[in-house]
Design a protein around this motif. Structure first.
Motif, PDB file in Angstrom:
ATOM      1  N   SER A  83      12.906  -5.282  18.844  1.00 49.51           N
ATOM      2  CA  SER A  83      14.023  -4.592  19.493  1.00 49.51           C
ATOM      3  C   SER A  83      15.317  -5.383  19.395  1.00 49.51           C
ATOM      4  N   THR A  84      15.236  -6.692  19.248  1.00 51.27           N
ATOM      5  CA  THR A  84      16.452  -7.502  19.150  1.00 51.27           C
ATOM      6  C   THR A  84      16.888  -7.726  17.709  1.00 51.27           C
ATOM      7  N   ASP A 125      16.275  -0.371  20.101  1.00 50.48           N
ATOM      8  CA  ASP A 125      16.243  -0.551  21.548  1.00 50.48           C
ATOM      9  C   ASP A 125      15.255   0.372  22.234  1.00 50.48           C
ATOM     10  N   THR A 176      11.942  -1.132  23.785  1.00 40.63           N
ATOM     11  CA  THR A 176      11.881  -1.841  25.051  1.00 40.63           C
ATOM     12  C   THR A 176      11.599  -0.859  26.178  1.00 40.63           C
ATOM     13  N   GLY A 224      19.685   0.607  15.945  1.00 42.43           N
ATOM     14  CA  GLY A 224      18.816  -0.458  16.437  1.00 42.43           C
ATOM     15  C   GLY A 224      17.485   0.080  16.912  1.00 42.43           C
ATOM     16  N   ARG A 232      22.577 -10.751  26.482  1.00 41.60           N
ATOM     17  CA  ARG A 232      21.401 -10.044  25.972  1.00 41.60           C
ATOM     18  C   ARG A 232      20.540 -10.962  25.115  1.00 41.60           C
ATOM     19  N   SER A 261       9.366  -6.940  21.647  1.00 45.71           N
ATOM     20  CA  SER A 261      10.580  -7.637  22.058  1.00 45.71           C
ATOM     21  C   SER A 261      11.313  -8.209  20.847  1.00 45.71           C
TER      22      SER A 261
END
Length: 85
Positions: free
Chosen positions: A68-69, A81, A84, A79, A7, A65
């Protein structure tokens, strides 16, 4: 552990490609705007402006991006996520 590594590699590749897209869009839109203004062709100016809008959308994608990480936090315990597509 392998899924997390994969990931991370995927996220770095995504950010790198978005940066390339932003760089190319900046060069092309600036060139189109310059050429359109100098030649007096309104459709080329319109294309350069339209590419600039795409540039803004690519920057937003890059920001999403990166966010999200970033992983879980106090405000987002699971998180980000959902940012995305």
């Amino acid at each position: 552990m392998a899924a997390v590594y994969s990931r991370s590699v995927q996220a770095r590749a995504e950010r790198r490609l978005l940066l390339v897209s932003i760089s190319v869009s900046t060069i092309l839109s600036a060139g189109a705007l310059t050429f359109g203004i100098l030649s007096g062709t309104r459709i080329i100016v319109f294309d350069g402006t339209y590419m600039s809008i795409g540039l803004i959308l690519s920057w937003i994608s890059l920001r999403a991006s990166s966010l999200s990480t970033s992983g879980p936090s106090r405000r987002f315990p699971f998180g980000r996520d959902a940012l995305t597509p």
